[in-house]
Scaffold this motif. Structure first.
Motif, PDB file in Angstrom:
ATOM      1  N   GLY A 150      49.707  32.929   1.543  1.00  0.00           N
ATOM      2  CA  GLY A 150      50.126  31.951   0.552  1.00  0.00           C
ATOM      3  C   GLY A 150      49.625  30.559   0.848  1.00  0.00           C
ATOM      4  N   TYR A 151      50.134  29.636   0.081  1.00  0.00           N
ATOM      5  CA  TYR A 151      49.671  28.253   0.092  1.00  0.00           C
ATOM      6  C   TYR A 151      50.855  27.311   0.234  1.00  0.00           C
ATOM      7  CZ  TYR A 151      47.802  23.851  -1.683  1.00  0.00           C
ATOM      8  OH  TYR A 151      47.442  22.535  -1.828  1.00  0.00           O
ATOM      9  N   ILE A 152      50.669  26.232   0.998  1.00  0.00           N
ATOM     10  CA  ILE A 152      51.672  25.173   1.099  1.00  0.00           C
ATOM     11  C   ILE A 152      50.942  23.845   1.200  1.00  0.00           C
ATOM     12  CG2 ILE A 152      51.893  25.357   3.623  1.00  0.00           C
ATOM     13  CD1 ILE A 152      54.958  24.797   3.158  1.00  0.00           C
ATOM     14  N   GLN A 153      51.523  22.815   0.594  1.00  0.00           N
ATOM     15  CA  GLN A 153      50.958  21.479   0.700  1.00  0.00           C
ATOM     16  C   GLN A 153      52.077  20.488   0.954  1.00  0.00           C
ATOM     17  OE1 GLN A 153      49.048  21.036  -3.126  1.00  0.00           O
ATOM     18  NE2 GLN A 153      50.857  20.136  -4.058  1.00  0.00           N
ATOM     19  N   TYR A 154      51.714  19.394   1.626  1.00  0.00           N
ATOM     20  CA  TYR A 154      52.660  18.306   1.827  1.00  0.00           C
ATOM     21  C   TYR A 154      51.912  16.988   1.673  1.00  0.00           C
ATOM     22  CZ  TYR A 154      50.779  18.094   6.596  1.00  0.00           C
ATOM     23  OH  TYR A 154      49.940  17.986   7.671  1.00  0.00           O
ATOM     24  N   ALA A 204      46.538  20.186   2.298  1.00  0.00           N
ATOM     25  CA  ALA A 204      46.543  21.546   1.765  1.00  0.00           C
ATOM     26  C   ALA A 204      46.436  22.542   2.912  1.00  0.00           C
ATOM     27  CB  ALA A 204      45.379  21.726   0.800  1.00  0.00           C
ATOM     28  N   CYS A 205      47.283  23.570   2.882  1.00  0.00           N
ATOM     29  CA  CYS A 205      47.364  24.518   3.994  1.00  0.00           C
ATOM     30  C   CYS A 205      47.536  25.951   3.497  1.00  0.00           C
ATOM     31  CB  CYS A 205      48.549  24.171   4.895  1.00  0.00           C
ATOM     32  SG  CYS A 205      48.512  22.494   5.563  1.00  0.00           S
ATOM     33  N   ILE A 206      47.246  26.871   4.382  1.00  0.00           N
ATOM     34  CA  ILE A 206      47.429  28.300   4.128  1.00  0.00           C
ATOM     35  C   ILE A 206      48.581  28.801   4.993  1.00  0.00           C
ATOM     36  CG2 ILE A 206      46.372  30.595   4.490  1.00  0.00           C
ATOM     37  CD1 ILE A 206      45.294  29.188   2.006  1.00  0.00           C
ATOM     38  N   ILE A 207      49.406  29.635   4.387  1.00  0.00           N
ATOM     39  CA  ILE A 207      50.522  30.280   5.086  1.00  0.00           C
ATOM     40  C   ILE A 207      50.010  31.609   5.623  1.00  0.00           C
ATOM     41  CG2 ILE A 207      52.847  31.229   4.864  1.00  0.00           C
ATOM     42  CD1 ILE A 207      52.934  29.536   2.143  1.00  0.00           C
ATOM     43  N   GLN A 208      50.334  31.900   6.863  1.00  0.00           N
ATOM     44  CA  GLN A 208      49.942  33.172   7.465  1.00  0.00           C
ATOM     45  C   GLN A 208      51.178  33.912   7.982  1.00  0.00           C
ATOM     46  OE1 GLN A 208      47.068  31.651  10.413  1.00  0.00           O
ATOM     47  NE2 GLN A 208      45.521  32.802   9.259  1.00  0.00           N
ATOM     48  N   LEU A 209      51.118  35.212   7.894  1.00  0.00           N
ATOM     49  CA  LEU A 209      52.114  36.091   8.499  1.00  0.00           C
ATOM     50  C   LEU A 209      51.356  37.003   9.448  1.00  0.00           C
ATOM     51  CD1 LEU A 209      55.020  37.188   8.678  1.00  0.00           C
ATOM     52  CD2 LEU A 209      54.384  38.805   6.865  1.00  0.00           C
ATOM     53  N   MET A 228      42.634  25.062  11.693  1.00  0.00           N
ATOM     54  CA  MET A 228      43.498  24.475  12.678  1.00  0.00           C
ATOM     55  C   MET A 228      44.954  24.821  12.355  1.00  0.00           C
ATOM     56  SD  MET A 228      43.940  20.451  13.517  1.00  0.00           S
ATOM     57  CE  MET A 228      45.553  19.908  13.043  1.00  0.00           C
ATOM     58  N   ILE A 229      45.637  25.443  13.295  1.00  0.00           N
ATOM     59  CA  ILE A 229      47.048  25.820  13.129  1.00  0.00           C
ATOM     60  C   ILE A 229      47.917  24.580  13.338  1.00  0.00           C
ATOM     61  CG2 ILE A 229      48.933  27.225  14.053  1.00  0.00           C
ATOM     62  CD1 ILE A 229      47.028  29.136  12.964  1.00  0.00           C
ATOM     63  N   LEU A 230      48.790  24.283  12.364  1.00  0.00           N
ATOM     64  CA  LEU A 230      49.714  23.162  12.488  1.00  0.00           C
ATOM     65  C   LEU A 230      50.962  23.553  13.260  1.00  0.00           C
ATOM     66  CD1 LEU A 230      49.560  21.594   8.916  1.00  0.00           C
ATOM     67  CD2 LEU A 230      48.261  20.965  10.948  1.00  0.00           C
ATOM     68  N   TRP A 231      51.471  24.754  12.968  1.00  0.00           N
ATOM     69  CA  TRP A 231      52.644  25.254  13.678  1.00  0.00           C
ATOM     70  C   TRP A 231      52.744  26.764  13.477  1.00  0.00           C
ATOM     71  CZ3 TRP A 231      56.150  27.862  10.750  1.00  0.00           C
ATOM     72  CH2 TRP A 231      56.202  27.560   9.386  1.00  0.00           C
ATOM     73  N   SER A 232      53.493  27.391  14.370  1.00  0.00           N
ATOM     74  CA  SER A 232      53.699  28.837  14.310  1.00  0.00           C
ATOM     75  C   SER A 232      55.092  29.140  14.847  1.00  0.00           C
ATOM     76  CB  SER A 232      52.636  29.546  15.159  1.00  0.00           C
ATOM     77  OG  SER A 232      52.766  30.935  15.032  1.00  0.00           O
ATOM     78  N   VAL A 270      55.249  33.517  11.490  1.00  0.00           N
ATOM     79  CA  VAL A 270      54.786  32.711  10.356  1.00  0.00           C
ATOM     80  C   VAL A 270      54.075  31.495  10.924  1.00  0.00           C
ATOM     81  CG1 VAL A 270      55.470  31.341   8.348  1.00  0.00           C
ATOM     82  CG2 VAL A 270      56.675  33.475   8.875  1.00  0.00           C
ATOM     83  N   SER A 271      52.898  31.203  10.381  1.00  0.00           N
ATOM     84  CA  SER A 271      52.165  30.006  10.802  1.00  0.00           C
ATOM     85  C   SER A 271      51.561  29.324   9.586  1.00  0.00           C
ATOM     86  CB  SER A 271      51.089  30.348  11.838  1.00  0.00           C
ATOM     87  OG  SER A 271      50.191  31.291  11.336  1.00  0.00           O
ATOM     88  N   VAL A 272      51.218  28.064   9.777  1.00  0.00           N
ATOM     89  CA  VAL A 272      50.580  27.268   8.733  1.00  0.00           C
ATOM     90  C   VAL A 272      49.332  26.644   9.342  1.00  0.00           C
ATOM     91  CG1 VAL A 272      50.803  25.186   7.313  1.00  0.00           C
ATOM     92  CG2 VAL A 272      52.678  26.825   7.415  1.00  0.00           C
ATOM     93  N   ARG A 273      48.227  26.802   8.627  1.00  0.00           N
ATOM     94  CA  ARG A 273      46.958  26.230   9.072  1.00  0.00           C
ATOM     95  C   ARG A 273      46.340  25.444   7.930  1.00  0.00           C
ATOM     96  NH1 ARG A 273      42.793  28.679   6.684  1.00  0.00           N
ATOM     97  NH2 ARG A 273      42.949  30.850   6.052  1.00  0.00           N
ATOM     98  N   LYS A 274      45.429  24.550   8.285  1.00  0.00           N
ATOM     99  CA  LYS A 274      44.733  23.737   7.281  1.00  0.00           C
ATOM    100  C   LYS A 274      43.877  24.623   6.366  1.00  0.00           C
ATOM    101  CE  LYS A 274      45.629  19.461   8.751  1.00  0.00           C
ATOM    102  NZ  LYS A 274      45.684  18.215   8.068  1.00  0.00           N
ATOM    103  N   LEU A 275      43.810  24.243   5.104  1.00  0.00           N
ATOM    104  CA  LEU A 275      42.973  24.922   4.117  1.00  0.00           C
ATOM    105  C   LEU A 275      41.505  24.767   4.502  1.00  0.00           C
ATOM    106  CD1 LEU A 275      43.062  26.308   1.238  1.00  0.00           C
ATOM    107  CD2 LEU A 275      42.600  24.017   0.341  1.00  0.00           C
TER     108      LEU A 275
END
Length: 189
Positions: free
Chosen positions: A70-74, A59-64, A1-5, A9-14
């Motif tokens: 990469g990885y990002i968490q909040y 926990a999320c994955i960074i996409q280009l 699931m994409i959180l934002w784009s 660059v986008s961030v999706r759930k791990l």
């Protein structure tokens, strides 16, 4: 699931299948120099323990451009960590954030700036964060420049905060305050 784009660059759930990426990234000494330490290469068991078992962390994955890079968490900063940082209940909704770009060919291309700007926007606009905090090691000047460019400011020196490559390292508590839109870095300094 994409959180934002935003801007490629986008961030999706791990997801479960992302563990292979994490093992590869966290076995690369170039990445480990900045995240976890070169003396802590991760195998599958470590990845499962550190990235898949804490339901308090998003926990999320960074996409280009749809490539996992990469990885990002909040997470909500808990009462114990609030106390260490010097925050009280009246300081509002505080989120912590950690991240790394695991593909070295994506370093020094402005992707980190777009990532942090997008994540700040998501946390403040969608999740209503009042403040966002991170605690990068003091020697990581490249990361600190990106964070400051994105509106974070140094709040407090956290002495001997993080174990990294055989010793405790000092970190900066840095903060983005949504009430004032962060504090933009003065490029003339």
């Amino acid at each position: 699931m994409i959180l934002w784009s935003k801007q490629g660059v986008s961030v999706r759930k791990l997801e479960a299948g992302d563990a292979d990426h994490l093992v590869r990234w966290l076995s690369d000494p170039r990445v480990l120099e900045y995240y976890e330490g070169r003396d802590r290469p991760h195998d599958m068991a470590m990845v499962q323990e550190h990235f898949y078992r804490d339901d308090q962390i998003e926990a999320c994955i960074i996409q280009l451009d749809d490539r996992d890079i990469g990885y990002i968490q909040y997470y909500h900063v808990d009462p114990e960590e609030r106390e260490v940082y010097g925050y009280g209940e009246g300081d509002g909704r505080i989120f912590g954030m950690d991240q790394f770009i695991g593909e070295p060919d994506c370093w020094n291309r402005g992707i980190g700036t777009r990532l942090i700007q997008g994540m700040v926007s998501y946390l403040t606009n969608t999740l209503q964060a009042d403040k966002i905090v991170m605690d990068p090691q003091t020697w990581n000047a490249r990361a600190l420049r990106v964070y400051e460019k994105c509106g974070f400011r140094k709040i407090k020196l956290l002495e001997k905060r993080e174990w990294h490559e055989g010793e405790y390292r000092d970190c900066w508590l840095i903060e983005y305050n949504a009430a004032n839109g962060g504090e933009k870095r003065d490029e003339s300094l």
